[in-house]
Design a protein around this motif. Structure first.
Motif, short mmCIF file in Angstrom:
data_model
loop_
_atom_site.label_atom_id
_atom_site.label_comp_id
_atom_site.label_asym_id
_atom_site.label_seq_id
_atom_site.Cartn_x
_atom_site.Cartn_y
_atom_site.Cartn_z
N ASN A 80 0.83 -1.19 0.00
CA ASN A 80 0.00 0.00 0.00
C ASN A 80 0.88 1.25 0.00
OD1 ASN A 80 -1.59 2.11 0.80
ND2 ASN A 80 -2.44 1.12 2.58
N CYS A 194 -4.20 2.01 -6.49
CA CYS A 194 -5.46 2.73 -6.24
C CYS A 194 -6.00 2.41 -4.85
CB CYS A 194 -6.52 2.36 -7.28
SG CYS A 194 -5.92 2.07 -8.95
N VAL A 195 -5.94 1.12 -4.47
CA VAL A 195 -6.53 0.69 -3.20
C VAL A 195 -5.84 1.38 -2.02
CG1 VAL A 195 -5.08 -1.36 -2.84
CG2 VAL A 195 -7.42 -1.36 -1.99
N CYS A 197 -4.86 4.43 -1.69
CA CYS A 197 -5.40 5.76 -1.44
C CYS A 197 -6.92 5.77 -1.35
CB CYS A 197 -4.97 6.72 -2.55
SG CYS A 197 -3.21 7.05 -2.57
N HIS A 198 -7.58 4.93 -2.15
CA HIS A 198 -9.04 4.97 -2.23
C HIS A 198 -9.72 3.93 -1.35
CE1 HIS A 198 -9.41 8.00 -5.38
NE2 HIS A 198 -8.40 7.44 -6.00
N GLY A 199 -8.96 3.01 -0.76
CA GLY A 199 -9.56 1.92 0.01
C GLY A 199 -10.21 0.90 -0.92
N ALA A 207 -10.81 4.13 2.89
CA ALA A 207 -10.15 5.14 2.06
C ALA A 207 -9.30 6.03 2.96
CB ALA A 207 -11.21 5.97 1.34
N PRO A 211 -11.05 9.93 -2.11
CA PRO A 211 -12.41 9.53 -1.72
C PRO A 211 -12.65 8.04 -1.99
CG PRO A 211 -12.42 10.91 -3.71
CD PRO A 211 -11.02 10.89 -3.22
N SER A 212 -13.53 7.43 -1.21
CA SER A 212 -13.94 6.05 -1.48
C SER A 212 -14.62 6.02 -2.84
CB SER A 212 -14.92 5.59 -0.40
OG SER A 212 -15.65 4.48 -0.90
N CYS A 248 -12.16 14.96 0.53
CA CYS A 248 -11.31 13.79 0.69
C CYS A 248 -11.41 13.32 2.15
CB CYS A 248 -9.87 14.14 0.34
SG CYS A 248 -9.56 14.11 -1.44
N PRO A 249 -10.94 12.09 2.47
CA PRO A 249 -11.09 11.60 3.84
C PRO A 249 -10.44 12.49 4.90
CG PRO A 249 -10.46 9.81 2.37
CD PRO A 249 -10.39 11.07 1.57
N CYS A 253 -9.98 18.14 -0.57
CA CYS A 253 -8.91 17.54 -1.38
C CYS A 253 -7.91 18.62 -1.78
CB CYS A 253 -9.49 16.92 -2.65
SG CYS A 253 -10.66 15.57 -2.37
#
Ligand code: HEC
Ligand code: HEC
Length: 282
Positions: A80, A194-195, A197-199, A207, A211-212, A248-249, A253
């Motif tokens: 990750n 991608c996973v 940062c985005h979960g 995430a 963003p999710s 963003c989380p 953003c």
């Protein structure tokens, strides 16, 4: 008497020759010395990098999540990489590099790298220098900066990545490719970072940076007037800075986007169609 004068003259001339020679050699010695000192600094920087930076930027600085990448999610143990790629053409090559233009930086590449390391940036990239409350002395920040700049070597900068000719319209791309393979899209979603940062779409990995994308079929259709979710996601992957998502989380953003900006060069056209099949279920 005569003999003494001759010997004296010869001795004097010899001394001048020796002195003159070493004076000429001096710049070379200085260069050798500086070169060796720089080499030591890069070595120390490499050690600092592996211990402090690889967990987010990857052991080779390429931020390519996957086996052996060196970045692992502390919760899931999954590869990750949430940091941006540093061993990267856009950051280190060109005059000025693309990344500097994108962020409006007018100083040198060295100062851009050093300043970001020293002071940190955003919610995730920590400040490292003592001057900004971090754990490193300024000379250590310089060492790790030298290590990052050391990737500017010929192989990286002599080989500019070639961008695929992307169709303007995602429908045109799809028409020229095999049908999207969602299972391969899921694999790419992990392997291409991608996973990180985005979960995960099913929420099993939250995430963190971006963003999710669990609801992207709905969210994506509402982002840009006149754009379908499909077209929007396609452009978001290719040109992250064309539209900045508001939330963003970690809050608003950042602009420019924290998303990696090199997918237009990294992904193949079939990869793109497979990713879209996974994200949008087509
Ligand atoms: C906890 C994860 C994390 C760690 C650890 C980390 N970084 Fe970062 N780094 C990031 C993120 C995220 C960004 C993007 C920040 C932004 O643009 O707001 C970043 C950005 C950068 C940038 C700027 C890249 C660009 O293209 O703008 C440099 C240079 C950098 N980091 C170097 C380092 C170095 C050197 C270390 C170790 C001393 C380190 N980072 C440790 C997450 C991390
Ligand atoms: C380094 C972190 C990072 C990585 C890696 C990353 N993204 Fe992003 N992504 C972001 C951030 C941050 C945003 C929101 C800011 C913006 O608009 O660019 C975003 C935005 C998006 C959006 C728009 C989301 C919305 O709600 O409108 C999509 C779609 C997207 N990314 C897809 C991907 C895909 C697919 C990959 C892998 C091929 C990927 N991203 C890799 C950080 C990342």
């Amino acid at each position: 008497m005569q003999v003494k004068v001759v010997i004296g003259t010869i001795a004097f001339m010899l001394t001048m020759i020796v002195l003159g020679y070493s004076a000429l050699r001096e710049p070379t010695r200085l260069e050798e010395f500086t070169g060796a000192a720089h080499g030591r600094s890069v070595e120390r920087g490499a050690e600092l990098f592996v211990n402090n930076c690889a967990s987010c930027h990857g052991i080779d600085g390429r931020a390519q999540s996957g086996e052996g990448s060196g970045c692992l999610d502390s919760a899931t143990g999954e590869p990750n990489c949430v940091g941006l790629p540093l061993h990267n053409y856009y950051l280190l090559c060109g005059d000025p590099p693309e990344r500097l233009t994108q962020t409006g930086w007018t100083g040198t590449t060295e100062n851009f790298v050093k300043k970001t390391i020293a002071a940190g940036r955003g919610a995730i990239m920590p400040a490292w220098s003592n001057e900004f409350g971090g754990p490193m002395r300024p000379d250590q920040v310089q060492n790790v900066t030298n290590y990052v700049l050391n990737w500017q070597g010929e192989t990286l900068c002599a080989n500019p990545p070639v961008e695929t000719e992307w169709a303007a319209n995602v429908e045109d791309l799809r028409a020229s490719m095999a049908p999207g393979d969602a299972a391969n899209g899921e694999t790419l979603f992990s392997a291409q970072g991608c996973v990180g940062c985005h979960g995960a779409l099913d929420g099993s990995i939250p995430a963190g940076v971006g963003p999710s994308l669990a609801n992207i079929t709905v969210d994506g259709a509402a982002r840009v007037a006149g754009q379908s979710a499909d077209q929007y996601v396609y452009e978001s992957i290719l040109y992250p800075n064309a539209f900045i998502v508001p939330e963003c989380p970690t809050g608003a953003c950042s602009d420019p986007s924290l998303m990696r900006g090199d997918y237009a060069f990294v992904l193949t056209q079939q990869n793109m169609v497979d990713l879209l099949a996974y994200l949008l279920g087509q």
